[in-house]
Design an enzyme around this catalytic site. Sequence first.
Site, PDB file in Angstrom:
ATOM      1  N   LYS A 127     -83.439  20.753  10.445  1.00  0.00           N
ATOM      2  CA  LYS A 127     -82.072  21.267  10.287  1.00  0.00           C
ATOM      3  C   LYS A 127     -81.066  20.432  11.063  1.00  0.00           C
ATOM      4  O   LYS A 127     -79.954  20.221  10.605  1.00  0.00           O
ATOM      5  CB  LYS A 127     -81.996  22.741  10.715  1.00  0.00           C
ATOM      6  N   LYS A 209     -90.398  22.823   0.296  1.00  0.00           N
ATOM      7  CA  LYS A 209     -90.468  24.273   0.049  1.00  0.00           C
ATOM      8  C   LYS A 209     -89.201  24.791  -0.643  1.00  0.00           C
ATOM      9  O   LYS A 209     -88.120  24.215  -0.473  1.00  0.00           O
ATOM     10  CB  LYS A 209     -90.734  25.032   1.352  1.00  0.00           C
ATOM     11  N   LYS A 212     -83.195  28.434   0.412  1.00  0.00           N
ATOM     12  CA  LYS A 212     -81.846  28.885   0.052  1.00  0.00           C
ATOM     13  C   LYS A 212     -80.849  27.729   0.112  1.00  0.00           C
ATOM     14  O   LYS A 212     -79.844  27.729  -0.563  1.00  0.00           O
ATOM     15  CB  LYS A 212     -81.373  29.948   1.054  1.00  0.00           C
TER      16      LYS A 212
HETATM   17  P1  AMP Z   1     -85.765  32.823   5.459  1.00  0.00           P
HETATM   18  O1  AMP Z   1     -85.289  32.727   4.083  1.00  0.00           O
HETATM   19  O2  AMP Z   1     -85.879  31.480   6.117  1.00  0.00           O
HETATM   20  O3  AMP Z   1     -85.067  33.847   6.283  1.00  0.00           O
HETATM   21  O4  AMP Z   1     -87.279  33.305   5.353  1.00  0.00           O
HETATM   22  C1  AMP Z   1     -87.633  34.665   5.242  1.00  0.00           C
HETATM   23  C2  AMP Z   1     -89.116  34.828   5.046  1.00  0.00           C
HETATM   24  O5  AMP Z   1     -89.514  34.224   3.816  1.00  0.00           O
HETATM   25  C3  AMP Z   1     -89.976  34.166   6.124  1.00  0.00           C
HETATM   26  O6  AMP Z   1     -91.128  34.953   6.365  1.00  0.00           O
HETATM   27  C4  AMP Z   1     -90.320  32.868   5.526  1.00  0.00           C
HETATM   28  O7  AMP Z   1     -91.499  32.313   6.060  1.00  0.00           O
HETATM   29  C5  AMP Z   1     -90.498  33.244   4.053  1.00  0.00           C
HETATM   30  N1  AMP Z   1     -90.214  32.092   3.200  1.00  0.00           N
HETATM   31  C6  AMP Z   1     -89.069  31.385   3.137  1.00  0.00           C
HETATM   32  N2  AMP Z   1     -89.161  30.392   2.245  1.00  0.00           N
HETATM   33  C7  AMP Z   1     -90.430  30.485   1.725  1.00  0.00           C
HETATM   34  C8  AMP Z   1     -91.133  29.757   0.731  1.00  0.00           C
HETATM   35  N3  AMP Z   1     -90.580  28.728   0.088  1.00  0.00           N
HETATM   36  N4  AMP Z   1     -92.401  30.138   0.449  1.00  0.00           N
HETATM   37  C9  AMP Z   1     -92.983  31.192   1.071  1.00  0.00           C
HETATM   38  N5  AMP Z   1     -92.362  31.924   2.015  1.00  0.00           N
HETATM   39  C10 AMP Z   1     -91.098  31.591   2.340  1.00  0.00           C
END
Ligand code: AMP
Length: 348
Positions: A127, A209, A212
């Site tokens: 980041k 991955k 968002k």
């Molecule tokens: P975040 O969107 O970064 O707040 O992630 C929220 C949750 O979703 C966390 O447990 C992340 O590890 C999971 N997560 C985010 N992106 C992925 C992805 N591409 N694949 C699987 N899990 C994800």
Amino acid sequence: MAMEKDNNAGGTLDGLPILLTGLQPTAGIHLGNYLGALQNWVAMQRDHRCLFFISDMHAITVPGSGGGQLRKTTMDCAAFYLACGIDPEKSCIFIQSQVFGHAELAWVLGCLASVGQLERMTQFKDKSGHSGGFIGAGLLYYPILMAADILLYNAKRVPVGEDQRQHLELARDLAEKFNGTYGAFFNVPEAFVGNVCARVMSLQNPLVKMSKSDENTMGALFLMDSNDKIQKKIRTSVTDSEGSIRISAEKPGISNLLHIFSGISGDSVSALEERYAGVGYGQFKADIADAIIEKITPIRERFFHLRREENFLANVLEKGRIHAQGCALSLLDKVYDLVGFQRRFTEE
Ligand code: AMP
Ligand code: TRP
């Protein structure tokens, strides 16, 4: 949901492990969040004492994500939790910034962490590399706040996607450091990383991955996407020219689609490989899009319904806040005592 204020018995309560996890309320919820996180959380409510929170304090580490937009996406996130099946009668749902103690405990834990340890975090390196010159101190401090989120409730199990495993390691390390410095107190939390969909990849570049913040808007599939958009995103997802539907390191696009299909349908990857032997990519993709639409249409409908029920949502969050605040203050008092801060004369 009857959870006592004092939830400090080795990470369990009433014989059930305490589970805590959260999402950042930035932009929408995508398929990675759903398959890698939310879908598992819903199932885990059966045999855990669950706390699900919305990590709005983490969200402002990304420049430009605060303000009115954050207020809106926080409520969207709460509605998504419920729409996906988080049950407010069973689990505690709250907003991080509404509970005092997260930032306070982060301060105490931060004094035990080394700057080098934080600078080595993969997510920080990624980041800060894309920050356009400005690297906020919050971005560096973020994993400590995350450790505080977990330890503040003495959680035993923390379900997260693969990308958060390193942050969990830090939380474990800080729990041990605190115990070594001030006396055995914290339970050392465990990461719970699901198998098939712990890392859902971008539909446009299956080597990174799904995220968002993906600049390519066709790479991430959001639960709020229309059916047309879902079909288009799956149809145009990057695959290969080999023509066979099987898991292979040389076929990251098809492997990702198989994992997604398995996560959505509940069928094993090998059962899908067998079913789709000899079938063309076009048909395979059309079937995945149909399965996704079937799964998320009812979620989307519940989301829109809940989003209109402002009072209901506010009540759920207020009930969650009161419960979480009780747990947090009682734990923080004990931490402050161990650290050597003066006791307050009056109870708040
Ligand atoms: P975040 O969107 O970064 O707040 O992630 C929220 C949750 O979703 C966390 O447990 C992340 O590890 C999971 N997560 C985010 N992106 C992925 C992805 N591409 N694949 C699987 N899990 C994800
Ligand atoms: N950092 C997590 C993410 O981006 C969200 C989060 C914040 C979290 N605090 C947490 C997850 C504590 C689990 C436990 O996905």
